[in-house]
Design a protein around this motif. Structure first.
Motif, short mmCIF file in Angstrom:
data_model
loop_
_atom_site.label_atom_id
_atom_site.label_comp_id
_atom_site.label_asym_id
_atom_site.label_seq_id
_atom_site.Cartn_x
_atom_site.Cartn_y
_atom_site.Cartn_z
N CYS A 6 0.83 -1.17 0.08
CA CYS A 6 -0.19 0.10 0.02
C CYS A 6 0.77 1.34 0.01
O CYS A 6 1.94 1.15 0.71
N TRP A 8 0.52 4.10 1.07
CA TRP A 8 0.26 4.87 2.72
C TRP A 8 0.61 4.16 3.76
O TRP A 8 1.26 4.47 4.62
N CYS A 9 0.31 2.61 3.62
CA CYS A 9 0.63 1.96 4.86
C CYS A 9 1.73 0.69 4.67
O CYS A 9 2.14 0.15 5.84
N HIS A 57 -7.75 -0.70 -0.12
CA HIS A 57 -7.07 -1.11 1.18
C HIS A 57 -8.30 -1.14 2.20
O HIS A 57 -8.49 -0.11 2.96
N CYS A 61 -5.92 1.91 5.42
CA CYS A 61 -6.49 3.27 5.24
C CYS A 61 -7.45 3.39 4.34
O CYS A 61 -7.91 4.60 4.20
ZN LIG Z 1 -3.33 1.52 3.14
#
Ligand SMILES: [Zn+2]
Length: 85
Positions: A6, A8-9, A57, A61
Motif C-alpha cells: 500500500c 500509505w501503509c 485497502h 487506510c
Molecule cells: Zn493502506
C-alpha cells in the motif's frame, strides 16, 4: 502469502485488500457511444502476465491505489496512489 505494498501503509497481507478493477481510462459518458460505454463497464482483458489494476485497502487506510501485478506469478512490481476516490 501475498504481500501488497500500500502506498500509505506499506506491505500488508492481501486479505486486507479488495481488487477493484483493471486500471483503464474512463470514457466521457456524454460523448461516447453506447457500445464503447458498455465495453468499459463490463468487458475485461484478463491477461496472463503483467497488468495494471486498481485495489482498495479495505482493512487499512481505505484508499484506492494502482498496482502492477503479474497474474501468473502474483509478483508485484509497482504501487502508486490513485487520484480516484
Ligand atoms: Zn493502506
Amino acid at each position: 502469502m501475498i504481500l501488497i505494498p500500500c502506498p500509505w501503509c506499506g506491505p500488508r497481507n492481501v486479505s486486507e485488500f479488495r481488487y477493484a478493477d483493471e486500471a483503464k481510462v474512463r470514457p466521457d459518458p456524454n460523448a461516447t457511444t453506447p457500445e464503447r460505454w458498455r465495453t468499459y463497464l463490463y468487458m475485461r482483458d484478463n491477461p496472463a502476465g503483467w497488468t495494471t489494476e486498481k485495489w482498495f485497502h479495505r482493512a487499512g487506510c481505505r484508499r484506492y491505489f494502482t498496482l502492477e501485478r503479474d497474474t501468473v506469478s502474483n509478483a508485484v512490481r509497482a504501487a502508486e496512489a490513485s487520484r480516484e476516490v
